[in-house]
Design an enzyme around this catalytic site. Structure first.
Site, PDB file in Angstrom:
ATOM      1  N   SER B 141      -5.090 -21.806 -55.842  1.00 39.31           N
ATOM      2  CA  SER B 141      -4.185 -21.155 -54.889  1.00 39.31           C
ATOM      3  C   SER B 141      -2.753 -21.313 -55.380  1.00 39.31           C
ATOM      4  O   SER B 141      -2.444 -22.270 -56.090  1.00 39.31           O
ATOM      5  CB  SER B 141      -4.331 -21.809 -53.511  1.00 39.31           C
ATOM      6  N   TYR B 154      -3.000 -30.061 -48.572  1.00 42.70           N
ATOM      7  CA  TYR B 154      -3.813 -28.984 -49.141  1.00 42.70           C
ATOM      8  C   TYR B 154      -3.270 -28.596 -50.521  1.00 42.70           C
ATOM      9  O   TYR B 154      -4.012 -28.483 -51.501  1.00 42.70           O
ATOM     10  CB  TYR B 154      -3.766 -27.781 -48.191  1.00 42.70           C
TER      11      TYR B 154
HETATM   12  N1  LIG Z   1      -7.806 -17.709 -47.422  1.00 43.93           N
HETATM   13  C1  LIG Z   1      -6.722 -17.952 -48.127  1.00 43.93           C
HETATM   14  O1  LIG Z   1      -5.580 -17.646 -47.720  1.00 43.93           O
HETATM   15  C2  LIG Z   1      -6.829 -18.568 -49.486  1.00 43.93           C
HETATM   16  C3  LIG Z   1      -5.743 -18.504 -50.343  1.00 43.93           C
HETATM   17  C4  LIG Z   1      -5.843 -19.088 -51.593  1.00 43.93           C
HETATM   18  C5  LIG Z   1      -6.990 -19.750 -51.938  1.00 43.93           C
HETATM   19  N2  LIG Z   1      -8.040 -19.826 -51.087  1.00 43.93           N
HETATM   20  C6  LIG Z   1      -9.225 -20.570 -51.497  1.00 43.93           C
HETATM   21  O2  LIG Z   1     -10.302 -19.693 -51.697  1.00 43.93           O
HETATM   22  C7  LIG Z   1     -11.519 -20.346 -51.393  1.00 43.93           C
HETATM   23  C8  LIG Z   1     -12.322 -19.475 -50.424  1.00 43.93           C
HETATM   24  O3  LIG Z   1     -11.587 -19.279 -49.244  1.00 43.93           O
HETATM   25  P1  LIG Z   1     -11.971 -18.219 -48.111  1.00 43.93           P
HETATM   26  O4  LIG Z   1     -10.773 -17.478 -47.780  1.00 43.93           O
HETATM   27  O5  LIG Z   1     -13.196 -17.502 -48.515  1.00 43.93           O
HETATM   28  O6  LIG Z   1     -12.255 -19.222 -46.918  1.00 43.93           O
HETATM   29  P2  LIG Z   1     -13.531 -19.383 -45.950  1.00 43.93           P
HETATM   30  O7  LIG Z   1     -14.111 -18.070 -45.619  1.00 43.93           O
HETATM   31  O8  LIG Z   1     -13.075 -20.266 -44.850  1.00 43.93           O
HETATM   32  O9  LIG Z   1     -14.554 -20.157 -46.839  1.00 43.93           O
HETATM   33  C9  LIG Z   1     -14.477 -21.499 -47.138  1.00 43.93           C
HETATM   34  C10 LIG Z   1     -15.871 -22.039 -47.182  1.00 43.93           C
HETATM   35  O10 LIG Z   1     -15.861 -23.402 -47.565  1.00 43.93           O
HETATM   36  C11 LIG Z   1     -16.933 -24.006 -46.924  1.00 43.93           C
HETATM   37  N3  LIG Z   1     -16.815 -25.459 -46.843  1.00 43.93           N
HETATM   38  C12 LIG Z   1     -15.854 -26.195 -46.247  1.00 43.93           C
HETATM   39  N4  LIG Z   1     -16.127 -27.504 -46.389  1.00 43.93           N
HETATM   40  C13 LIG Z   1     -17.283 -27.597 -47.056  1.00 43.93           C
HETATM   41  C14 LIG Z   1     -18.085 -28.679 -47.478  1.00 43.93           C
HETATM   42  N5  LIG Z   1     -17.758 -29.963 -47.246  1.00 43.93           N
HETATM   43  N6  LIG Z   1     -19.208 -28.411 -48.172  1.00 43.93           N
HETATM   44  C15 LIG Z   1     -19.574 -27.130 -48.406  1.00 43.93           C
HETATM   45  N7  LIG Z   1     -18.862 -26.072 -48.029  1.00 43.93           N
HETATM   46  C16 LIG Z   1     -17.715 -26.304 -47.342  1.00 43.93           C
HETATM   47  C17 LIG Z   1     -16.962 -23.393 -45.545  1.00 43.93           C
HETATM   48  O11 LIG Z   1     -18.250 -23.548 -45.057  1.00 43.93           O
HETATM   49  P3  LIG Z   1     -18.659 -23.254 -43.519  1.00 43.93           P
HETATM   50  O12 LIG Z   1     -19.032 -21.828 -43.496  1.00 43.93           O
HETATM   51  O13 LIG Z   1     -19.788 -24.176 -43.307  1.00 43.93           O
HETATM   52  O14 LIG Z   1     -17.453 -23.581 -42.688  1.00 43.93           O
HETATM   53  C18 LIG Z   1     -16.574 -21.978 -45.820  1.00 43.93           C
HETATM   54  O15 LIG Z   1     -17.702 -21.144 -45.944  1.00 43.93           O
HETATM   55  C19 LIG Z   1     -11.144 -21.714 -50.850  1.00 43.93           C
HETATM   56  O16 LIG Z   1     -11.212 -22.658 -51.888  1.00 43.93           O
HETATM   57  C20 LIG Z   1      -9.696 -21.529 -50.445  1.00 43.93           C
HETATM   58  O17 LIG Z   1      -9.010 -22.748 -50.510  1.00 43.93           O
HETATM   59  C21 LIG Z   1      -7.987 -19.224 -49.872  1.00 43.93           C
END
Ligand SMILES: NC(=O)c1ccc[n+]([C@@H]2O[C@H](COP(=O)([O-])OP(=O)(O)OC[C@H]3O[C@@H](n4cnc5c(N)ncnc54)[C@H](OP(=O)(O)O)[C@@H]3O)[C@@H](O)[C@H]2O)c1
Ligand SMILES: Cc1cc2nc3c(=O)[nH]c(=O)nc-3n(C[C@H](O)[C@H](O)[C@H](O)COP(=O)(O)OP(=O)(O)OC[C@H]3O[C@@H](n4cnc5c(N)ncnc54)[C@H](O)[C@@H]3O)c2cc1C
Lengths: 443, 248
Positions: B141, B154
């Site tokens: 990120s 974070y």
């Molecule tokens: N959204 C943003 O603005 C953004 C920006 C930059 C980078 N990112 C990164 O991109 C990646 C994907 O994000 P996203 O937007 O797709 O978010 P998301 O839809 O919230 O997905 C994150 C996933 O991580 C899972 N998770 C959390 N803790 C866990 C654990 N202990 N073991 C296994 N799984 C776990 C969650 O599982 P559950 O379904 O069980 O909750 C969720 O499905 C993340 O690494 C995030 O940091 C996101």
């Protein structure tokens, strides 16, 4: 670890390379096969991933080069790594020629068997496998087995893309020749229908025939071709001036070297159109006598020509449709021409009967082969569309040229796949022989 | 196996419900991938979602339990064979205010956002090195490119992850396996629900499109949107006194 690719220079993967000097060394390598398995490799002239094995062992067979000729029967016994180039250099002066040669001499005997290669004489002589009398195969346990056309494993190996074992030797019949020249007739056709009609009507008068299609010709000229057809020249066919020397003299070599580096996009619609136009015009109709090299292997004159496609490499698309499915051929040619697909050399050939090889490519019908730069936008989708048309027509894609087909497509195109798998599984229950192509196509 | 035109076959998504992760998987399947493993907490027992015509498997995976990560990779290989693309997409954003008040929660989040990636990343790399091909797509990120006061727990975990991913990519150099680091900005979706939009934000679909393009061109670092690369070239050298005052 060494990174390997096929002739198209796409999708490189690393493997440990071994270059055994004897069949016993091959057997020893197979016995000590690593977890990722063993793949055989010849001169790497297949276009895709057929002779690669990511993370595993690749057995480079090119040090196995012994051979002998029975001068009375024309039966040749050749080690699998011998190239057809070296074999021709030895055979031609003695008055013999290989039964089948692909468009390049730089393939090994093992590669010719594993892909059951075809040449310009397919319509009369079938493919390489049809001329074999026996094979020696190192199978999964590391034992050497001599196979004949009476064995199922023989026909699983011919066209089997190296997945039944490592071929160490092949015995095949060669054909007698009087000279190292070919008597050639060149004709130009107006369009695709004219090309197909002419080949259907008169191909059988020649042992060797091929059509080069100008894919960039449009409208009424779509599919216009240069037909090149010929036969081995007899002594009487030689021009008077040439009769004095040795009629069997054969000294092929590469004249030019492609530059080691070429920019991506060097081959574009403009340069290729110019080349195709020039080729069509230069190919004046007529009859003449030509050397074996220029007739069979014009591309071998430029060493490393595959580098001209730039760093992203290229794919070759070669399909077959059975007779009666000319509509599919027409549909693909017109789409290629409409899409302005840049193909340096597009070759059409009329196939005769195939061999019993379960995964052999040739069967009665038409085969078209073309080269396309891999970086072309939308290429994956375009070729997938063609795959579907070809499969629907009961045709298939040539595995030795393939680098991108999907597993499901392959299964639909090769109805004898299940039969082949059963025999392969018996010969290699633990999956010792593996290639990237086999992984990609779930063979 | 990846083919000559970049189409892949088998995909493993860690954080199997991640919006961004699923958007990437959907595109890979549309392009021809046939086998998918979705690994997430309490996954097994549920119905696998339909993704195009692909065969979809579910696996249990908890990022905070590194001792189980070796088995997760092995189980995925058992299900689909060679892994062409591995996407560790799990993560928790949380809120800096909560972390400020609850250091244990902060440490747990870091264990997922950084520690979990380290262990699963190393296990995935072992497998990819062995098979001689494959790409790990690491979702970093911009929050980690220069850590901000507003979300430094974070952000620091992402900074660690970003560095880890680059190091892993270098370690894999010459093995046939690769790492691609993805640096999205603000992504509108579940993770950022209720937050006010940041400039240069994108959707999960846009992130996924950029990932697909990156995979095709063998990119090492992908910024989404691309303009962020330029912006952060400036942000990185802003004087600390100004950076400290960034509102978010
Ligand atoms: N959204 C943003 O603005 C953004 C920006 C930059 C980078 N990112 C990164 O991109 C990646 C994907 O994000 P996203 O937007 O797709 O978010 P998301 O839809 O919230 O997905 C994150 C996933 O991580 C899972 N998770 C959390 N803790 C866990 C654990 N202990 N073991 C296994 N799984 C776990 C969650 O599982 P559950 O379904 O069980 O909750 C969720 O499905 C993340 O690494 C995030 O940091 C996101
Ligand atoms: C310019 C050009 C023109 C061509 N024209 C034609 C043509 O007209 N007709 C045609 O049929 N093909 C043609 N080909 C394709 C070529 O003939 C085949 O791909 C052939 O298999 C290449 O042989 P190779 O020795 O380079 O084998 P490689 O490419 O190294 O290997 C090809 C396959 O054979 C297997 N193999 C190789 N050696 C052994 C062995 N000892 N034991 C078991 N398996 C083995 C490999 O595992 C692999 O699956 C052409 C290729 C080029 C580059």
């Amino acid at each position: 670890m060494t990174f390997l690719t096929g002739w198209g220079r796409t999708a490189p993967t690393p493997a440990r390379l071994a270059r055994p000097r004897s069949a016993e060394e091959v057997a020893e390598l197979v016995r000590r096969a690593p977890g990722r398995g063993v793949a055989a490799r010849g001169l790497g002239r297949s276009y895709g991933d057929a002779a690669q094995n990511a993370g595993g062992l690749v057995v480079d067979c090119t040090a196995l080069i012994s051979w002998s000729l029975d001068e009375t029967t024309g039966l040749v016994t050749a080690a699998a790594g011998l190239s057809l180039h070296d074999l021709m250099a030895a055979l031609v002066p003695r008055g013999w020629f290989v039964p089948v040669t692909p468009g390049t001499r730089h393939v090994t005997v093992g590669g010719a068997v594993a892909a059951d290669v075809h040449g310009k004489n397919h319509h009369v002589d079938s493919s390489f496998g049809a001329h074999l009398t026996s094979l020696t195969l190192v199978t999964a346990g590391g034992e050497s087995r001599v196979l004949t056309p009476a064995d199922d494993l023989f026909w699983a190996t011919v066209g089997g893309m190296g997945l039944t074992g490592v071929i160490t030797e092949a015995v095949f019949r060669c054909i007698p020749i009087e000279t190292s020249r070919v008597r050639v007739d060149v004709e130009r056709t107006r369009d695709l229908d004219h090309t197909l009609e002419t080949m259907t009507a008169t191909d059988d008068r020649y042992r060797y025939t091929v059509a080069w299609i100008d894919l960039l010709a449009r409208g009424g000229r779509m599919g216009r071709s240069v037909l090149t057809r010929g036969d081995h020249a007899s002594r009487e066919d030689l021009p008077r001036g040439a009769r004095g020397g040795d009629p069997l003299a054969f000294t092929p070599g590469s004249l030019l070297k492609a530059p080691p580096w070429a920019p991506n996009g060097l081959l574009n619609p403009v340069t290729v159109r110019a080349f195709n136009e020039a080729w069509y015009l230069k190919s004046r109709p007529g009859s003449f006598v030509q050397g074996l090299g220029p007739f069979f292997h014009p591309l071998d004159f430029v060493e490393g020509w595959n580098r001209v496609y730039g760093s992203r490499g290229f794919v070759q698309y070669q399909f077959l449709v059975p007779f009666g499915e000319e509509a599919t051929l027409r549909r693909i040619v017109s789409r290629l021409s409409a899409e302005n697909v840049v193909s340096f050399l597009t070759v059409l050939k009329r196939f005769g009967p195939g061999t019993p090889g379960m995964l052999s490519f040739p069967a009665p019908g038409w085969t078209l082969a073309l080269d396309i730069p891999a970086g072309r936008r939308g290429l994956a989708e375009l070729l997938r569309t063609f795959d579907d048309w070809v499969a629907e027509a009961g045709g298939r894609i040539y595995l030795a040229k393939d680098s991108r087909m999907a597993a499901g497509t392959m299964a639909a195109m090769y109805p004898r796949l299940a039969e082949w798998r059963k025999i392969r599984d018996e010969a290699d229950p633990d999956g010792v022989f593996r290639t990237d192509l086999a992984r990609r196509l779930s063979l | 196996m990846k083919n000559a035109l970049g189409t892949v076959d088998a995909v493993l998504l860690l954080g199997g419900r991640s919006e961004i992760g699923l958007a990437i998987v959907e595109r890979l399947v549309r392009d021809g991938a046939r086998r998918v493993v979705l690994a997430s907490r309490d996954a097994t027992g549920g119905e696998p979602p339909v993704i195009g015509e692909a065969e979809v498997h579910l696996l249990d995976f908890d990022a905070s339990r590194p001792e189980t990560h070796g088995e997760v990779i092995d189980a995925a290989v058992k299900l689909v064979g060679d892994l062409d693309v591995v996407i560790p997409a799990f993560g928790v954003l949380g809120s800096q205010a909560v972390y400020d008040a609850d250091p244990v929660a902060a440490a747990e989040a870091v264990a997922v956002n950084y520690g979990g990636h380290v262990s699963i990343g190393l296990h995935a790399a072992r497998r990819l090195r062995e098979q001689g091909h494959g790409t790990i797509v690491v979702l970093s990120s911009v929050a980690g490119v220069r850590v901000r006061r507003a979300n430094f727990v974070y952000g620091s975990a992402k900074a660690g992850l970003d560095g880890f991913a680059q190091g892993l990519g270098d370690a894999l150099h010459g093995s046939g396996a690769r790492v691609m680091v993805v640096r999205p900005g603000f992504v509108i979706g579940r993770m950022t629900e209720g937050m006010t939009l940041a400039p240069l934000s994108s959707t999960p679909g846009q992130v996924a499109d950029a990932v697909i393009a990156g995979l095709r061109s063998d990119a090492e670092i992908v910024w989404v949107p691309g303009l962020l690369k330029l912006m952060f070239a400036v942000m990185r050298v802003l004087p600390r006194a100004i950076w400290r005052k960034m509102p978010r």
